[in-house]
Scaffold this active site. Structure first.
Site, PDB file in Angstrom:
ATOM      1  CD  GLU A 229      -2.785  -1.427  -0.008  1.00 52.14           C
ATOM      2  OE1 GLU A 229      -2.847  -0.565  -0.907  1.00 52.14           O
ATOM      3  OE2 GLU A 229      -3.407  -2.501  -0.083  1.00 52.14           O
ATOM      4  CB  ILE A 230       3.928   2.368   1.763  1.00 45.53           C
ATOM      5  CG1 ILE A 230       3.231   2.546   3.134  1.00 45.53           C
ATOM      6  CG2 ILE A 230       5.014   3.429   1.554  1.00 45.53           C
ATOM      7  CD1 ILE A 230       4.107   2.289   4.341  1.00 45.53           C
TER       8      ILE A 230
END
Length: 167
Positions: free
Chosen positions: A134-135
């Site tokens: 997700e980052i």
């Protein structure tokens, strides 16, 4: 609460770097709730604001072993282990296809909660993979870019074929 449309691959908005959140208010809380509801409808276990077309650094995770969903605002990886693991990954923006991705086995992440309070968290296993995945998305790096060009092209071809035959 709103279930928002999810941006689909190959939309170029999935390649944009998300902007940091600077205001921690009811609008941010509503955004986190919209991400959660949209993720559940997809279904998925992790999703970012960019997946619903909002270029802000907000992630929601709802992992099978967690008591409740967790929201991470402005998350960043502080440390990654040198040892690696392979996990099956996919995306709500590219449903129906998954592939093994190699990532750090453990990470330490700094983030803010919905009230703007800074926290740090160490994670391993699925949670560590989700943080990295997700980052990456917040940084404009779609998960396919972690694959070799051969594996990426095969997966894209499979996805495109699935889309042609989708009712």
């Amino acid at each position: 609460m709103t279930i928002c449309p999810i941006i689909r691959f190959p939309d170029q908005r999935l390649r944009q770097v998300a902007e940091p959140v600077t205001v921690f208010d009811h609008t941010l809380s509503a955004l986190a709730q919209d991400i959660l509801e949209s993720m559940r409808a997809a279904p998925g276990i992790g999703m970012t604001a960019p997946h619903i077309g909002i270029a802000r650094r907000v992630v929601v995770l709802e992992l099978p072993d967690a008591a409740q969903p967790q929201t991470y605002v402005n998350p960043e990886i502080l440390w990654m282990s040198e040892d690696k693991v392979r996990q099956e990954e996919g995306s709500v923006s590219m449903p129906g296809v998954t592939e093994q991705i190699e990532r750090a086995a453990r990470v330490r992440v700094a983030y803010h909660d919905l009230d703007g309070v800074r926290h740090e968290e160490e994670a391993e296993g699925l949670r560590a993979a989700c943080h990295q995945h997700e980052i990456d998305q917040l940084n404009g790096l779609f998960w396919l870019q972690r694959l070799s060009s051969l594996r990426r092209n095969r997966l894209i071809a499979r996805y495109e074929k699935m889309q042609r035959f989708r009712p």
